[in-house]
Design an enzyme around this catalytic site. Structure first.
Site, PDB file in Angstrom:
ATOM      1  N   PHE A  68      56.814  79.526  63.208  1.00 27.04           N
ATOM      2  CA  PHE A  68      57.974  79.828  64.052  1.00 27.04           C
ATOM      3  C   PHE A  68      57.527  80.746  65.197  1.00 27.04           C
ATOM      4  CE2 PHE A  68      62.000  81.943  65.127  1.00 27.04           C
ATOM      5  CZ  PHE A  68      62.844  80.849  65.216  1.00 27.04           C
ATOM      6  N   ASP A  81      56.693  84.672  55.465  1.00 22.78           N
ATOM      7  CA  ASP A  81      58.014  84.613  56.092  1.00 22.78           C
ATOM      8  C   ASP A  81      58.875  83.668  55.245  1.00 22.78           C
ATOM      9  OD1 ASP A  81      60.265  84.080  57.663  1.00 22.78           O
ATOM     10  OD2 ASP A  81      59.145  84.399  59.524  1.00 22.78           O
ATOM     11  N   TYR A 112      70.930  85.457  57.593  1.00 22.17           N
ATOM     12  CA  TYR A 112      72.009  84.584  58.093  1.00 22.17           C
ATOM     13  C   TYR A 112      71.784  83.099  57.810  1.00 22.17           C
ATOM     14  CZ  TYR A 112      68.597  84.468  61.886  1.00 22.17           C
ATOM     15  OH  TYR A 112      67.428  84.370  62.592  1.00 22.17           O
ATOM     16  N   LYS A 113      70.670  82.763  57.164  1.00 20.92           N
ATOM     17  CA  LYS A 113      70.398  81.352  56.865  1.00 20.92           C
ATOM     18  C   LYS A 113      70.959  81.035  55.483  1.00 20.92           C
ATOM     19  CE  LYS A 113      66.697  81.087  60.220  1.00 20.92           C
ATOM     20  NZ  LYS A 113      65.281  81.290  60.526  1.00 20.92           N
ATOM     21  N   ARG A 126      66.866  67.695  62.523  1.00 23.26           N
ATOM     22  CA  ARG A 126      66.692  68.519  61.329  1.00 23.26           C
ATOM     23  C   ARG A 126      68.007  68.584  60.567  1.00 23.26           C
ATOM     24  NH1 ARG A 126      64.966  74.865  61.429  1.00 23.26           N
ATOM     25  NH2 ARG A 126      67.024  74.981  62.376  1.00 23.26           N
TER      26      ARG A 126
HETATM   27  C1  PLP Z   1      64.908  81.846  61.740  1.00 20.17           C
HETATM   28  C2  PLP Z   1      63.516  82.380  61.684  1.00 20.17           C
HETATM   29  C3  PLP Z   1      63.223  83.650  62.212  1.00 20.17           C
HETATM   30  C4  PLP Z   1      64.292  84.390  62.952  1.00 20.17           C
HETATM   31  O1  PLP Z   1      63.934  85.668  63.352  1.00 20.17           O
HETATM   32  P1  PLP Z   1      65.072  86.619  63.931  1.00 20.17           P
HETATM   33  O2  PLP Z   1      64.363  87.860  64.281  1.00 20.17           O
HETATM   34  O3  PLP Z   1      66.112  86.766  62.869  1.00 20.17           O
HETATM   35  O4  PLP Z   1      65.692  85.941  65.103  1.00 20.17           O
HETATM   36  C5  PLP Z   1      61.942  84.140  62.031  1.00 20.17           C
HETATM   37  N1  PLP Z   1      60.986  83.412  61.395  1.00 20.17           N
HETATM   38  C6  PLP Z   1      61.246  82.179  60.901  1.00 20.17           C
HETATM   39  C7  PLP Z   1      60.177  81.415  60.200  1.00 20.17           C
HETATM   40  C8  PLP Z   1      62.510  81.624  61.051  1.00 20.17           C
HETATM   41  O5  PLP Z   1      62.771  80.392  60.596  1.00 20.17           O
END
Ligand code: PLP
Length: 410
Positions: A125, A196, A221-222, A369
């Site tokens: 990501f 992560d 939030y996921k 997705r």
């Molecule tokens: C959604 C996601 C993030 C989001 O990071 P934020 O700081 O909350 O915006 C980070 N890493 C991964 C792998 C994600 O899927």
């Protein structure tokens, strides 16, 4: 040939079916994006209203003590710890995932002073990579970031590697690492490992303790349904707490915040990871979401998730034969809770699908997705989603120019 009736039977036999009623989902929508923004638990609005009106409005500053605000982040962290196989006190809730990555990468580099390389994957990501780049630049450019191609992580880890930073489940493909095996291999080369868990926590079984992971971060939030921009979490293995030095040292992470001393002294354990005043109005919905996740046996969640991924793939193939290429690995142990399909016009196809009330998302350059959230998603909805997609592909509805207009969030 799969039938809708067969799927309705699966719903009647589904032990997780009662959870659907605990969420407020709008009628006429099939929600396949709970991996990006989890839906609203029904208990959340009332809980927020109560905290605002009574705890804030009437309790005022007394609520830090009387309503337990000062311990709220710790309580939520201990709940998340149960979901990811971590010991109590080893998960802190604070800041965003991005900021927590900065904190833990900084801590990792401090623990491996002679090593100058951060290893990650090119298809990780982007925020993970950006944070590593920013930290390396801040440290004067003496550190390098080495990006592996998919499947090649261990080839990139050497005796110069301080930390290996990986997403357990890849956001774009759904591919999942073998956490224990990768952690062991990296540690054998002297590196620390940071996972992560953005697409893992609450979605797939994770056992950070058994895998002997050093660090982890994840989103609220996921799959934890904490609401847009909910606080994130971070994990540090208990044996690393004593020597932990985070690069952001704030007053609430001080050993005695209300002594107001001039010199920083870290709080014992992970308490130092809460840097500043916790966002109570954001922690409250996260507590509700985590509480719901803790009620559902993760083995049931995983079993339904695997079944739903397989069924959705089969239903889409049945409704639109040959229209898409499967990107998510076809081996259950190798994927998370999502199905990703590629198509040259994936963006327009997804917009046409959203227009029909089937909400998934698009990830550049060419991926549709579909997030699978077993607490809310029924089997019959998989049928409805695939049927809608079949009609769109047969009629070419996605060719309508309005579906090609790119919006800020895809
Ligand atoms: C959604 C996601 C993030 C989001 O990071 P934020 O700081 O909350 O915006 C980070 N890493 C991964 C792998 C994600 O899927």
């Amino acid at each position: 040939m799969l039938t809708r009736a067969a799927l309705e039977q699966l719903d009647r036999d589904d032990p997780l079916a009662p959870f659907r009623g605990r969420f407020a989902l709008p009628p006429g929508v099939v929600y396949l994006d709970g991996n990006s923004l989890g839906p609203l638990p029904r208990a959340t609005p009332g809980r927020i209203a109560e905290v605002v009106a009574r705890e804030w409005g009437e309790g005022l500053i007394r609520s830090w003590n009387d309503a337990g605000w000062i311990d709220l982040a710790t309580r939520v962290g201990d709940g998340i710890a149960q979901l990811v196989g971590a010991a109590p006190g080893s998960v802190a809730v604070a800041d965003s995932t991005s900021v927590n990555l900065f904190k833990l990468l900084g801590a990792a580099l401090t623990l491996r002073p002679g090593r100058r390389v951060i290893v990650s994957e090119r298809d990780n990501f982007p925020t993970d990579l950006y944070v590593a780049q920013g930290l390396a630049a801040f440290l004067g450019g003496r550190h390098a970031i080495r990006l592996a191609e998919p499947g090649g992580v261990m080839d990139a880890v050497g005796d110069d590697t301080a930390v290996v930073m990986l997403s357990h489940v890849n956001y774009r493909t759904g591919a999942m690492h073998d956490m224990a095996a990768v952690t062991r291999a990296a540690q054998e080369r002297g590196a620390l490992v940071l996972w992560d868990l953005a697409h893992s926590a609450g979605a797939v079984p994770v056992d950070l303790s058994a895998a002997d992971a050093d660090f982890a971060v994840g989103c609220g939030y996921k799959f934890l349904n904490g609401g847009p921009g909910a606080p994130a979490f971070l994990y540090v293995a208990p044996h690393l707490h004593a020597g932990l030095r985070l690069p952001i040292t704030g007053w609430l992470g001080h050993a005695a915040p209300f002594a107001f001393e001039v010199e920083y002294r870290p709080a014992p354990g992970l308490a130092q990871a809460v840097v500043g005043t916790p966002p109570i109005l954001s922690l409250v919905p996260l507590e509700v979401g985590v509480g719901l996740a803790l009620e559902a046996p993760l083995s049931d969640v995983r079993a339904k998730s695997l079944r739903q991924v397989a069924l959705l793939a089969a239903l889409i193939e049945q409704a639109a034969p040959g229209a898409f290429r499967r990107v998510t690995p076809d081996v259950p142990a190798r994927h998370g809770s999502q199905l990703c399909l590629s198509h040259p016009d994936a963006y327009a196809v997804m917009q046409a699908l959203i227009d029909q009330g089937v909400i998934g998302d698009f990830r550049a350059p060419d991926i549709l997705r579909f997030g699978i959230t077993p607490l809310t998603l029924s089997y019959a909805e998989l049928w409805d989603a695939a049927a809608a997609l079949g009609v769109i592909m047969a009629e070419g509805a996605w060719r309508d120019p309005r579906f090609a207009v790119r919006r800020a969030v895809t």
